[in-house]
Design an enzyme around this catalytic site. Structure first.
Site, mmCIF file in Angstrom:
data_model
loop_
_atom_site.group_PDB
_atom_site.id
_atom_site.type_symbol
_atom_site.label_atom_id
_atom_site.label_comp_id
_atom_site.label_asym_id
_atom_site.label_seq_id
_atom_site.Cartn_x
_atom_site.Cartn_y
_atom_site.Cartn_z
ATOM 1 N N HIS A 96 0.832 -1.205 0.000
ATOM 2 C CA HIS A 96 0.000 0.000 0.000
ATOM 3 C C HIS A 96 0.870 1.261 0.000
ATOM 4 O O HIS A 96 0.625 2.207 -0.761
ATOM 5 C CB HIS A 96 -0.907 -0.042 1.220
ATOM 6 C CG HIS A 96 -1.965 1.012 1.233
ATOM 7 N ND1 HIS A 96 -2.821 1.178 2.303
ATOM 8 C CD2 HIS A 96 -2.327 1.958 0.335
ATOM 9 C CE1 HIS A 96 -3.644 2.168 2.058
ATOM 10 N NE2 HIS A 96 -3.362 2.663 0.870
ATOM 11 N N GLU A 123 2.372 1.677 -3.338
ATOM 12 C CA GLU A 123 1.385 2.211 -4.288
ATOM 13 C C GLU A 123 1.366 3.738 -4.246
ATOM 14 O O GLU A 123 1.322 4.409 -5.285
ATOM 15 C CB GLU A 123 0.002 1.657 -3.950
ATOM 16 C CG GLU A 123 -1.147 2.252 -4.746
ATOM 17 C CD GLU A 123 -2.382 2.468 -3.894
ATOM 18 O OE1 GLU A 123 -2.903 3.604 -3.875
ATOM 19 O OE2 GLU A 123 -2.835 1.501 -3.260
ATOM 20 N N HIS A 124 1.416 4.308 -3.044
ATOM 21 C CA HIS A 124 1.429 5.764 -2.893
ATOM 22 C C HIS A 124 2.756 6.367 -3.352
ATOM 23 O O HIS A 124 2.780 7.342 -4.103
ATOM 24 C CB HIS A 124 1.204 6.130 -1.431
ATOM 25 C CG HIS A 124 -0.222 6.077 -0.993
ATOM 26 N ND1 HIS A 124 -0.901 7.168 -0.511
ATOM 27 C CD2 HIS A 124 -1.106 5.054 -0.950
ATOM 28 C CE1 HIS A 124 -2.140 6.830 -0.191
ATOM 29 N NE2 HIS A 124 -2.290 5.536 -0.445
ATOM 30 N N GLU A 177 4.389 9.601 2.696
ATOM 31 C CA GLU A 177 3.259 8.746 2.332
ATOM 32 C C GLU A 177 3.053 7.594 3.297
ATOM 33 O O GLU A 177 1.930 7.160 3.522
ATOM 34 C CB GLU A 177 3.445 8.206 0.908
ATOM 35 C CG GLU A 177 3.478 9.273 -0.163
ATOM 36 C CD GLU A 177 2.184 10.070 -0.227
ATOM 37 O OE1 GLU A 177 1.103 9.456 -0.187
ATOM 38 O OE2 GLU A 177 2.275 11.313 -0.301
ATOM 39 N N GLU A 196 -4.623 7.004 6.983
ATOM 40 C CA GLU A 196 -5.698 6.374 6.209
ATOM 41 C C GLU A 196 -6.158 5.091 6.887
ATOM 42 O O GLU A 196 -7.359 4.855 7.059
ATOM 43 C CB GLU A 196 -5.214 6.060 4.794
ATOM 44 C CG GLU A 196 -6.234 5.317 3.955
ATOM 45 C CD GLU A 196 -5.698 4.812 2.622
ATOM 46 O OE1 GLU A 196 -6.410 4.011 1.979
ATOM 47 O OE2 GLU A 196 -4.579 5.196 2.236
#
Length: 1005
Positions: free
Chosen positions: A100, A103-104, A176, A201
Site C-alpha cells: 500500500h 502504491e502511494h 506517504e 488512512e
C-alpha cells in the site's frame, strides 16, 4: 488507495507538442486492421486467445510479451471511454502495508518525470474520466480512463514510468508511509508524533467496526497464507516498515514478468502494444518468489472472539457482530466460481432469501455483516453468512438458525422462479450501457486473473448460464454445492466481535506506548537528524516544482460547445413527460419525481423511511418476499428516494420531492409499471414486524456509514443553516436523520403505531398526479409500449393530495441563514472536518469563478497543507454549482484543529499567490473532467429533468468557466471567503473535542 481528488498543478507544453505532432488518427480506430488468431505474433507479443463475447458486444484478445512474459488483455469495443491499467502481483508477508505504501510512493515522482507528486499534478493537466491506484488483497493496479487520444498517451507515459522507474525517495516514503515528527519543527523539546498519509488512512479504516470485522475475520480464515496479513497495512505494524523494505519490495514485484496490462475501448491494439513494448525494452524475464495462498484445510471448525469500539448511538445490547465463513472453491474453476456466486445470491439476497427471512425478519440481527456473501478475492474463495446488531445471548441461536436454513435448502432446493429471477438479473446487468464499462470489466477480472483464472473465460456470462441450466436439468445441483462446501465442510470459522467501551482507550494507549518505544530507540543525535529530516521534508513540500517535463493538454483541447442531449417533452394524462430516445440495448429506464408540499420538520423527517417502506413492507395481498421475487424476475430493480434540489437561479429556493425509478427489458415494461403502481398504492404500512426490521436495518446502515463517510456528514452539518436545501438535506440524510432513525429503532411495537400514522400521512400527501413529472429513456421501438403502460401507472395514482392533513403543511417563510461552529463526538481515531460558506446560484456570473477558485485552492494550497504536511488522507475545497455552497473539507485527519487554521488562512494565501495562465488552464482542465465525463445512457437528459438546467444554461456556464481570469479569482475570493461560515468537526472528543474556543458547541451522543 489514492483517490482522484480535485487537485491542480503546473507544467507546460513541451511533451504536449511532441504528442500533438504524432499521428493520432490511428488511435481512434477500433481493432480491425488484422484478423488475429492464437499463435500470431504482433509487436513482440504472442497472441494466446482471441474470442468474441457477444453478450457484452466485445472482442477479447489475450497476449504475452515474449521478452518478459508480461500478459496483456485487450478488450476491443466500440466505446470512446478508453481504459489503461498496469497491475502487479503483490502478496505480502506481514501487515506493515508495504504494498500500500509503495502504491502511494510510486506516484511521487519518476526518472522521466522527477517532480513532486506527478499523479496529483496530472489530475489537472488531463481530461481523464478516471485516475486511481488500488491495493487489493494480493495485487496492486494503476488504472486510468479518458476519451482523448493525446491524453491517453500522456497518462500512459506517466503511469508506465512511475511503476517501472520511480524515484522512491526516502522523504516521499516518510510522507506517504509513516514518520516520527516534532509538532514544532524548530523546537527539539516539542512533542513527537506519528505522521504519514497511509498511517492515518488505515487508522481511519480500522475506526470503522464494519471494516475491522471484515479484515480480521478474513485474516483468521487463512492462517499460513498471505491473506493472514493486512495488505493495506495495520497501524500497529505500519511503524515497523523500513525504507529498505519498500525498495526491496519494488525491486522484487514491480517487474514486467510480474505484471499484467489491460487496455479497453476503441483505440488501436497495435498502438497500445507498440507503445508498451518500447517501455519494456531493457527488461528480461525474472523469477517471482513463491508466496503461499492455499491454507491447510482444518480438521474441525474454529472460533475467534475479538472486540471493537462501542458505538454511543446504538443500544449496547445490539452491537455484537458474528459470522460463519466457509472455505469454498479454488477460483481457477470459473464455472464453479460462477455457481457459488449464484448460490450466495439465492441464499442471501432479497426479502425472499431464506437467510433474510430466518435472520433479519426474525429480528435476530439488524442487518447482514460487512463480510457476508461470496468472496472470490482470494485464491481459495469463501462464503460467509453473518449478522450485526445481535444480542449476546442470541449468538448460539444464530448459528443454529443458519444450519437449519442450510439443511432445509439442501433438502428442498430453491424455487425455480427465484433461480430464474437471479439469472434474469445477470442477463439484464450485461445489457446496461454504462459510462465506465471498461473499468467495471477490469475490476471484475483482476483478482481472478492474478490468481490464475482465465480472464476471458470470466466474461462469458451466457455460457455459464447455459451450463448452469444443464446442471439443473441433471439433478439437485445447488443442493450438492451446499452439501460439499457448507454442510460437510470442516474449514469453517465462527468469528464474533463484541463492543468494548475501553477499546478506543486501549488502542490509544497502545499507540502511545509504541510511540514511546520508537522515540526511545532514537538517541539524542538521531533526534537531531529526525528534526533535520522533517525540516527537509517541509522544505520539499513548499517548493514550487518546475513541472515542464510533464505532458499536458491545453485549453483548446476543451471543446467550446456543450454536447447536446436531444430530449422531447410531451404530455400524457395531463402529466409532463421527458423522452430520451436512443439506443439502450433493449432496456427501458424510467424515472419520476413528485414534488412535496412544504412539510413540517416533524413529519418531513419520516420521508426517507417512507421511501424505503414502499419497497420493504409488502402489500395486504402479497408479502414482500413474493413482491421481491417479481421485481427481480421482471425488472432491474425499483427504487424510491427523497430528493432535494436548489433552484438554479436562487439559492434560497428549493424543490423537495420523492423520486421513484426503475428499469427493465422492453418485454417487461407492463410488469415494471404495474409493480411500481402496486408498491405506491398498496403498501401495507401496518406490517409492524417488517417495519421493525426496516428501521433497525436503516439505523444500522447509517451508523456504520459515519466513520467511512465522515467528511460528507461534516459538510452536510456545516452547511445545514446556510440555505433551505442544505437544511433539508441535513434533516433527510445527515447526522440529524441518523439520530432520528436511532430513536425510532429504540421504540416498542406499541410506539411504532405513531410511526405508522406518520407514514400514512405522507402517503396521502406525497405521490399524486398533479405534482408528478416523468422521464423515460428507451429505444424508438419501445415508445408505444411505454406510453400505453405508463398511462396506467399515472391514472392509478391519486389526482391530488389529501387536504385533511393540511395542518402538516408549513407555510413558507423567509429563510435567514445562521452560522454555527459544532464538534460532534464519534468513535474514531481520526477526524473529519468541513467549513461551509454561502455562494451564489448556478446562473450567477460568479458561480463559475468560485468553482475555479476552489480548484486552485485545492491543488495549490490545501492539498499540500492538509495531506502532505498534516498527514490527512484527503482534503480540499469544493464549490457546489447546484447548491451554491463553498465548502472546505478534510478526510481521515489526524489534526483537525490545525486543518481549521489552514481553512481560515485561505484568504491570506490567495492574496499572496500570483496566479499564472497555466494555473488557470489546469484548474479548468480539472473541472472539465467532471463537466464532460461520459454518463450512463440512463442518466442522459437528467440535469434538465431533475434541476431544470437547459442546454442554453449549461452552454453559458461552459463559456463562463472558460473565460475566468486571474483577476476574477482575486475578486471573488475577497468577496466570498471573508463571510461568516458554518463549521463542523467529527472526531474523538478526548483528543479533538477538548480546548475548543467557547463559541463552539460540543455534541457527544
Amino acid at each position: 488507495m489514492i483517490q482522484a481528488l480535485l487537485s491542480t498543478s503546473s507544467c507546460y507544453r513541451s511533451m504536449h507538442v511532441a504528442f500533438r505532432g504524432t499521428n493520432t488518427r490511428s488511435l481512434l480506430k477500433t481493432y480491425t486492421t488484422k484478423a488475429l488468431s492464437s499463435g500470431d505474433q504482433l509487436h513482440g507479443y504472442l497472441v494466446q486467445q482471441v474470442q468474441k463475447v457477444e453478450e457484452l458486444e466485445l472482442t477479447a484478445i489475450l497476449l504475452e510479451h515474449q521478452q518478459t512474459g508480461a500478459q496483456h488483455l485487450h478488450i476491443d469495443r466500440n466505446d470512446a471511454n478508453n481504459v489503461f491499467a498496469v497491475g502487479f502481483h503483490t502478496p505480502v508477508k506481514n501487515s506493515t502495508g508495504v504494498a500500500h505504501v509503495l502504491e502511494h510512493t510510486t506516484l511521487c515522482g519518476s526518472h522521466r518525470y522527477p517532480v513532486r507528486d506527478p499523479f496529483f499534478k496530472m489530475l489537472n493537466r488531463s481530461l481523464a474520466t478516471y485516475m486511481n491506484a488500488l491495493t487489493g488483497s494480493d495485487y496492486t493496479v494503476y488504472p486510468f480512463a479518458t476519451t482523448n487520444a493525446v491524453d491517453y498517451k500522456n497518462l500512459e507515459g506517466v503511469y508506465m514510468d512511475a511503476v517501472f522507474h520511480p524515484l522512491l525517495s526516502e522523504l516521499d516514503y516518510k510522507q506517504e508511509g509513516w514518520r516520527l515528527e516534532h509538532d514544532d519543527l524548530t523546537d527539539l523539546s516539542s512533542p513527537i508524533n506519528f505522521k504519514g498519509v497511509v498511517y492515518n488512512e488505515m487508522k481511519g479504516r480500522i475506526s470503522d467496526p464494519g471494516y475491522l470485522f471484515y479484515k480480521q475475520s478474513q485474516q483468521s480464515m487463512y492462517p499460513g497464507t498471505t491473506y493472514e496479513n493486512a495488505s493495506g497495512g495495520d497501524p500497529t505494524f505500519i511503524t515497523d516498515l523500513t525504507y529498505q523494505d519498500l525498495l526491496d519490495f519494488h525491486k522484487t514485484h514491480y517487474h514486467p514478468s510480474n505484471a499484467k496490462f489491460y487496455t479497453y475501448g476503441n483505440f488501436s491494439l497495435e498502438d497500445h502494444l507498440a507503445t508498451i513494448r518500447t517501455k519494456l525494452n531493457g527488461f528480461g524475464k525474472s523469477e517471482i518468489p513463491f508466496v503461499n495462498k492455499i491454507p491447510d484445510r482444518w480438521a474441525k471448525p474454529r472460533k475467534v472472539v475479538s472486540n471493537c469500539a462501542l458505538d454511543p448511538m446504538v443500544p449496547v445490547d445490539r452491537q455484537t457482530r458474528l459470522s460463519y465463513s466457509f472455505l469454498t472453491n479454488d477460483i481457477h474453476d470459473s464455472f464453479e466460481t460462477f455457481s457459488m456466486r449464484v448460490l450466495s445470491t439465492l441464499l442471501l439476497e432479497g426479502h425472499s432469501s431464506p437467510m433474510y427471512e430466518a435472520l433479519i425478519d426474525s429480528h435476530l440481527g439488524t442487518s447482514f455483516s460487512s463480510n457476508t456473501g461470496y468472496n472470490r478475492n482470494t485464491r481459495i474463495s469463501n462464503l460467509t453468512i453473518g449478522l450485526q446488531g445481535v444480542k449476546t445471548q442470541d449468538v448460539d441461536q444464530v448459528e443454529t438458525r443458519i444450519k437449519q436454513v442450510l439443511e432445509k435448502a439442501r433438502m428442498d432446493g430453491f424455487d425455480s422462479r427465484r433461480i430464474e429471477a437471479t439469472l434474469h438479473q445477470m442477463e439484464l446487468g450485461s445489457k446496461h450501457k454504462t459510462s465506465k464499462f471498461g473499468l467495471t470489466i477490469m475490476h471484475w477480472i483482476t483478482s481472478g486473473w492474478f490468481n490464475g483464472a482465465d480472464p476471458i473465460d470470466l466474461l462469458h456470462i451466457n455460457k455459464y448460464i447455459a451450463r448452469l441450466r444443464q446442471e439443473l436439468q441433471k439433478g439437485p445441483y445447488f443442493e450438492s454445492l451446499i452439501d460439499k462446501y457448507l454442510l460437510r465442510n470442516t474449514h469453517v470459522l465462527t468469528y464474533i466481535m463484541h463492543p468494548d467501551a475501553s477499546f478506543n482507550t486501549v488502542t490509544a494507549n497502545e499507540e502511545k506506548d509504541r510511540l514511546a518505544r520508537k522515540i526511545q530507540q532514537e538517541e539524542k543525535q538521531q533526534q537531531q537528524q529526525l528534526m533535520e529530516q522533517a525540516q527537509q521534508l517541509e522544505k520539499k513540500q513548499n517548493i514550487i516544482d518546475d513541472v515542464s517535463c510533464l505532458p499536458t493538454l491545453r485549453i483548446d483541447d476543451i471543446p467550446l460547445k456543450q454536447p447536446k442531449i436531444v430530449v422531447e417533452h410531451t404530455g400524457l394524462c395531463n402529466t409532463p413527460i421527458q423522452w430520451r430516445t436512443t439506443s439502450t440495448n433493449g432496456i427501458t429506464y424510467f424515472r419520476a419525481i413528485c414534488t412535496l408540499p412544504p412539510l413540517m420538520d416533524d413529519l418531513k423527517q419520516y420521508v426517507p423511511l417512507f421511501c424505503d417502506a414502499l419497497h420493504s413492507l409488502g402489500t395486504k395481498s402479497q408479502s414482500m418476499a413474493e413482491l421481491d421475487d417479481e421485481i427481480r424476475l421482471y425488472t432491474g430493480g425499483l427504487g424510491f428516494s427523497a430528493t432535494t434540489s436548489t433552484n438554479h437561479s436562487d439559492i434560497n429556493a428549493m424543490e423537495e420531492g420523492i423520486m421513484f425509478y426503475g428499469n427493465c427489458l422492453d418485454r417487461n415494461i407492463e410488469k415494471m409499471y404495474d409493480l411500481t403502481r402496486r408498491l405506491i398504492r398498496e403498501t401495507n404500512f401496518d406490517n409492524i414486524p417488517k417495519l421493525r426490521s426496516l428501521i433497525r436495518r436503516n439505523a444500522s446502515y447509517l451508523n456504520n456509514s459515519i466513520v467511512n463517510s465522515g467528511h460528507m456528514y461534516a459538510k452536510t452539518y456545516a452547511s445545514a443553516t446556510l440555505t433551505p436545501s442544505s437544511a433539508s438535506n441535513e434533516l433527510l440524510s445527515g447526522i440529524t436523520q441518523i439520530k432520528f432513525m436511532n430513536q425510532l429503532a429504540a421504540k416498542s411495537d406499541d410506539d411504532l403505531l405513531d410511526v405508522i400514522e406518520h407514514l400514512k400521512q405522507i402517503a396521502t400527501l406525497a405521490i399524486h398526479q398533479t405534482s408528478l413529472r416523468v422521464a423515460v429513456t428507451c429505444g424508438e421501438e419501445a415508445i408505444n409500449d411505454n406510453m400505453k403502460y405508463l398511462s396506467g401507472l399515472i391514472t392509478g395514482l391519486p389526482e391530488n393530495a389529501d387536504i385533511k392533513f393540511s395542518k402538516e403543511i408549513e407555510h413558507t417563510t423567509q429563510f435567514d441563514p445562521t452560522f454555527k461552529k459544532t464538534f460532534i463526538g464519534i468513535p474514531s481515531q481520526v477526524d473529519f472536518s468541513a467549513k461551509s460558506l454561502r455562494g451564489v446560484p448556478y446562473t450567477h456570473i460568479d458561480s463559475a469563478k468560485l468553482q475555479i477558485l476552489c480548484s486552485l485552492l485545492t491543488s495549490r494550497y490545501l492539498h499540500r497543507e492538509i495531506r502532505e504536511k498534516n498527514g490527512a488522507y484527503g482534503g480540499g475545497a469544493i464549490y457546489g454549482a447546484l447548491t451554491g455552497l463553498l465548502t472546505f473539507y478534510s478526510y481521515r485527519d489526524p489534526k483537525s484543529n490545525t486543518t481549521v487554521e489552514t481553512y481560515n488562512k485561505a484568504m491570506d494565501w490567495v492574496r499572496r499567490y500570483t496566479f499564472t495562465d497555466q494555473d488557470l488552464t489546469e484548474a479548468k482542465l480539472s473541472l472539465f473532467q467532471q463537466v464532460d465525463a461520459p454518463v450512463n445512457v440512463s442518466m442522459e437528459g437528467m440535469p434538465q429533468f431533475i434541476s431544470g438546467l437547459s442546454d442554453n444554461m449549461r452552454q453559458i456556464r461552459r463559456e463562463q468557466l472558460l473565460s475566468v481570469t486571474q483577476n476574477d479569482i482575486k475578486d471573488v475570493a475577497e468577496q466570498y471567503l471573508n463571510q461568516a461560515y458554518g463549521i463542523t468537526i467529527l472526531g474523538d472528543e478526548k483528543k479533538s473535542g477538548k480546548d475548543l474556543p467557547s463559541d463552539w458547541k460540543i455534541h457527544i451522543p
